[in-house]
Design a protein around this motif. Structure first.
Motif, PDB file in Angstrom:
ATOM      1  N   UNK A  78       0.811  -1.225   0.000  1.00 52.10           N
ATOM      2  CA  UNK A  78       0.000   0.000   0.000  1.00 52.10           C
ATOM      3  C   UNK A  78       0.845   1.277   0.000  1.00 52.10           C
ATOM      4  N   UNK A  79       1.958   1.355   0.744  1.00 50.97           N
ATOM      5  CA  UNK A  79       2.715   2.619   0.777  1.00 50.97           C
ATOM      6  C   UNK A  79       3.550   2.873  -0.473  1.00 50.97           C
ATOM      7  N   UNK A  80       3.664   1.909  -1.372  1.00 46.07           N
ATOM      8  CA  UNK A  80       4.611   2.018  -2.481  1.00 46.07           C
ATOM      9  C   UNK A  80       4.003   2.758  -3.674  1.00 46.07           C
ATOM     10  N   UNK A  81       4.867   3.401  -4.453  1.00 43.75           N
ATOM     11  CA  UNK A  81       4.429   4.130  -5.644  1.00 43.75           C
ATOM     12  C   UNK A  81       4.397   3.172  -6.832  1.00 43.75           C
ATOM     13  N   UNK A  82       3.498   2.199  -6.739  1.00 45.10           N
ATOM     14  CA  UNK A  82       3.322   1.195  -7.770  1.00 45.10           C
ATOM     15  C   UNK A  82       1.892   1.282  -8.309  1.00 45.10           C
ATOM     16  N   UNK A  83       1.507   0.325  -9.140  1.00 41.43           N
ATOM     17  CA  UNK A  83       0.164   0.370  -9.724  1.00 41.43           C
ATOM     18  C   UNK A  83      -0.760  -0.691  -9.134  1.00 41.43           C
ATOM     19  N   UNK A  84      -0.236  -1.645  -8.372  1.00 40.27           N
ATOM     20  CA  UNK A  84      -1.018  -2.817  -7.994  1.00 40.27           C
ATOM     21  C   UNK A  84      -2.218  -2.491  -7.099  1.00 40.27           C
ATOM     22  N   UNK A  85      -2.031  -1.631  -6.112  1.00 40.93           N
ATOM     23  CA  UNK A  85      -3.154  -1.267  -5.239  1.00 40.93           C
ATOM     24  C   UNK A  85      -4.189  -0.436  -5.995  1.00 40.93           C
ATOM     25  N   UNK A  86      -3.793   0.584  -6.785  1.00 43.73           N
ATOM     26  CA  UNK A  86      -4.793   1.267  -7.610  1.00 43.73           C
ATOM     27  C   UNK A  86      -5.516   0.333  -8.576  1.00 43.73           C
ATOM     28  N   UNK A  87      -4.819  -0.651  -9.148  1.00 46.86           N
ATOM     29  CA  UNK A  87      -5.459  -1.612 -10.056  1.00 46.86           C
ATOM     30  C   UNK A  87      -6.548  -2.393  -9.314  1.00 46.86           C
ATOM     31  N   UNK A  88      -6.254  -2.820  -8.107  1.00 48.31           N
ATOM     32  CA  UNK A  88      -7.240  -3.533  -7.294  1.00 48.31           C
ATOM     33  C   UNK A  88      -8.479  -2.669  -7.076  1.00 48.31           C
ATOM     34  N   UNK A  89      -8.259  -1.389  -6.820  1.00 49.82           N
ATOM     35  CA  UNK A  89      -9.379  -0.473  -6.618  1.00 49.82           C
ATOM     36  C   UNK A  89     -10.224  -0.335  -7.878  1.00 49.82           C
ATOM     37  N   UNK A  90      -9.582  -0.094  -9.010  1.00 45.21           N
ATOM     38  CA  UNK A  90     -10.338   0.139 -10.235  1.00 45.21           C
ATOM     39  C   UNK A  90     -11.084  -1.118 -10.686  1.00 45.21           C
ATOM     40  N   UNK A  91     -10.518  -2.298 -10.432  1.00 47.56           N
ATOM     41  CA  UNK A  91     -11.244  -3.520 -10.760  1.00 47.56           C
ATOM     42  C   UNK A  91     -12.506  -3.637  -9.912  1.00 47.56           C
ATOM     43  N   UNK A  92     -12.378  -3.414  -8.603  1.00 47.85           N
ATOM     44  CA  UNK A  92     -13.552  -3.527  -7.737  1.00 47.85           C
ATOM     45  C   UNK A  92     -14.568  -2.426  -8.038  1.00 47.85           C
ATOM     46  N   UNK A  93     -14.086  -1.243  -8.404  1.00 45.58           N
ATOM     47  CA  UNK A  93     -15.009  -0.170  -8.757  1.00 45.58           C
ATOM     48  C   UNK A  93     -15.801  -0.532 -10.011  1.00 45.58           C
ATOM     49  N   UNK A  94     -15.121  -1.116 -11.011  1.00 40.65           N
ATOM     50  CA  UNK A  94     -15.826  -1.512 -12.236  1.00 40.65           C
ATOM     51  C   UNK A  94     -16.819  -2.638 -11.955  1.00 40.65           C
TER      52      UNK A  94
END
Length: 578
Positions: free
Chosen positions: A195-211
């Motif tokens: 979660x604290x890292x400047x990566x894409x994996x946590x945002x990807x998890x969010x956008x998948x669940x949002x969709x």
């Protein structure tokens, strides 16, 4: 009464036995970042166990409260945000962050138009998609170039994912399934290292669940706003990460499930529970899905055509390099679902399959689809599985709902959460602080204490590392407010012979962005910086003559040489100052 008390005692004993059992079997954990083989080289297992006893005691007390049942969404957001914020002190442990920072800083320095034009051309995109770096760049532009703002953003997305997991569980079944699932997402200790890292994996998890959430809502309730929102979220999710494209196959599965549940007559009827989604005519569900898909595909196709040459090159790279590479870079399912996920979650998820089959619950396919894909396609890299963790939590929650004693189920959930926080906080966090990546963090923070406005950074030739030291410069930049000028000579380091198949190949193809070769502030920038930083691989590494002459103009004031003595890649930082 005695039988009920025995059940709580059995659960507590299982929770207490899980940790020493996994500790003794830690050789089976082949995780590439937080393997139990590594984190417990220095972490005191006895201290962790005592903290675990306290955590399980607190879990029993928490199981008797109703706060989360009264305000589930708000409570889940606050708890998850607070827990994840405890890990903000971790360094950037994965070098991929260098790419995302460089892309985001380009937007901050040159603007949105330049980002859209140069992404994939002047901006090295590798196999990244543009949405998440674009959002990071907007954060830098609006709030300033600080890692703290990035961490607030990623933590907020993580917490919103927890809330979305609750909402999806509530809409598909009931509040109990949703609440358990939201909490169980905190029972995966590996997530707290990401979660604290400047990566894409946590945002990807969010956008998948949002969709997923908006698609379920749009099919069931309709309305122009929901249909449009669903199309937009699918479009956004599509351009977050290539591996998400496979996971978006969940949307057709949701459609088939909703069609199977919909009555064939025109008379719509309400769901079984007070919070169940309304069931609507099959033809109406299908028309809504067509509208959502049409607009989403229109947006996706338009942007794809705009950057077709870039996407084509990336897809070719994925097929020739990334796809076969996953077979070499994977981690075992035992590591992912026993050590990096609490065993209670895995056990409950497995039991849920039996419970759903017994009930002939078609909606359960929505929860288990991604995990079936993971197992069927043998996707073993945990960073590619992060986006599927909310569905794993929903599966486990579905299984725990079968426990009639509500407080006992609560206790099991809280034991998983407490155990995860204890392991992540008492073992993972100290280990991450010991990694040599922390030298860049510490050096950046130290530079901010100096009066020098600008810093000249040199990177030394690589000796044994599989990583090109050049990518350390943007990671240093992430931790300092100073203006950085990277004095780099191409070809200083020769890539290893197996670079073509290396998971770190991008570091050798990385080209320093132009803003590191520019001097801040016009003609005044041509002056020598007041501080010099040398980034190398080993303490006392031999300096080339040009760097030796430059550092000779200053005195050595600080050396950051921390190492965990595990990873082949190490970063040592030395600061020279007048």
């Amino acid at each position: 009464m005695h039988k009920r008390a025995d059940h709580f005692l059995y659960v507590a004993l299982l929770a207490l036995c899980a940790f020493p059992s996994l500790f003794l079997l830690r050789a089976l954990d082949d995780n590439r970042l937080t393997s139990w083989q590594w984190v417990f080289q220095t972490a005191d297992a006895g201290t962790v166990y005592l903290a675990l006893v306290a955590g399980i005691t607190a879990s029993y007390l928490a199981s008797g409260t109703s706060l989360f049942e009264r305000r589930p969404a708000v409570s889940l957001f606050i708890l998850s945000f607070t827990a994840a914020a405890l890990f903000w002190t971790t360094p950037e442990t994965i070098v991929d962050a260098a790419r995302y920072f460089s892309q985001a800083k380009h937007l901050e320095v040159y603007g949105t138009a330049s980002f859209l034009e140069e992404w994939g051309k002047g901006i090295m995109a590798w196999t990244d998609l543009p949405l998440v770096p674009f959002l990071y760049g907007l954060i830098f532009t609006l709030f300033g170039e600080s890692r703290l703002f990035i961490q607030i953003g990623t933590t907020a997305l993580f917490s919103l994912t927890v809330v979305l997991t609750y909402l999806v569980g509530r809409d598909l079944w009931d509040r109990t399934v949703g609440l358990y699932a939201g909490l169980l997402l905190l029972g995966i200790p590996y997530l707290f290292s990401q979660v604290p890292l400047m990566l894409v994996d946590v945002p990807v998890m969010f956008f998948l669940m949002l969709s997923v959430f908006t698609f379920i809502r749009a099919l069931s309730r309709g309305g122009t706003g929901l249909l449009l929102a669903s199309s937009i979220t699918i479009f956004l999710a599509f351009y977050t990460k290539y591996s998400l494209w496979i996971m978006l196959s969940l949307l057709p599965v949701i459609l088939l499930v909703r069609l199977a549940a919909a009555p064939s007559s025109s008379a719509a009827r309400g769901g079984e529970g007070a919070e169940a989604l309304p069931q609507v005519q099959r033809g109406l569900v299908l028309r809504r899905a067509v509208l959502i898909a049409s607009f989403a595909l229109l947006m996706i196709g338009t942007f794809y055509c705009y950057k077709m040459d870039v996407f084509s090159g990336q897809l070719q790279l994925l097929m020739q390099y990334q796809r076969p590479g996953l077979k070499r870079w994977g981690e075992s399912f035992a590591s992912t679902f026993l050590f990096q996920t609490h065993p209670f979650i895995t056990a409950a998820a497995l039991y849920s399959m039996y419970a759903a089959f017994k009930k002939k619950d078609v909606s359960y396919i929505i929860a288990c689809w991604l995990l079936l894909l993971v197992v069927g396609m043998q996707i073993r890299r945990i960073r590619y599985l992060i986006m599927a963790f909310p569905m794993l939590a929903l599966m486990a929650s579905y299984g725990l709902r079968e426990i009639r004693e509500r407080r006992l189920a609560h206790f099991i959930v809280w034991c998983a959460v407490a155990s995860s926080l204890v392991v992540a906080g008492c073992a993972y966090l100290p280990f991450l602080h010991r990694m040599s990546a922390a030298n860049l963090k510490d050096a950046g923070e130290f530079l901010d204490t100096l009066e020098a406005r600008a810093v000249d950074v040199y990177t030394l030739p690589v000796l044994h590392s599989p990583v090109n030291t050049t990518v350390a410069v943007p990671l240093l930049d992430l931790f300092t407010a100073k203006s950085i000028r990277h004095l780099h000579e191409p070809g200083e380091s020769a890539p290893p012979g197996d670079v073509a198949t290396s998971p770190l190949r991008f570091t050798w193809e990385y080209v320093p962005p132009p803003f590191y070769s520019e001097t801040p502030g016009g003609s005044e920038r041509q002056e020598k910086a007041g501080a010099v930083v040398v980034i190398g691989e080993e303490p006392g590494q031999l300096l080339p003559d040009r760097i030796k002459r430059r550092t000779g103009e200053h005195r050595k004031v600080k050396a950051f040489e921390r190492t965990e003595n595990i990873f082949q890649h190490r970063t040592v930082v030395t600061v020279y100052y007048d």
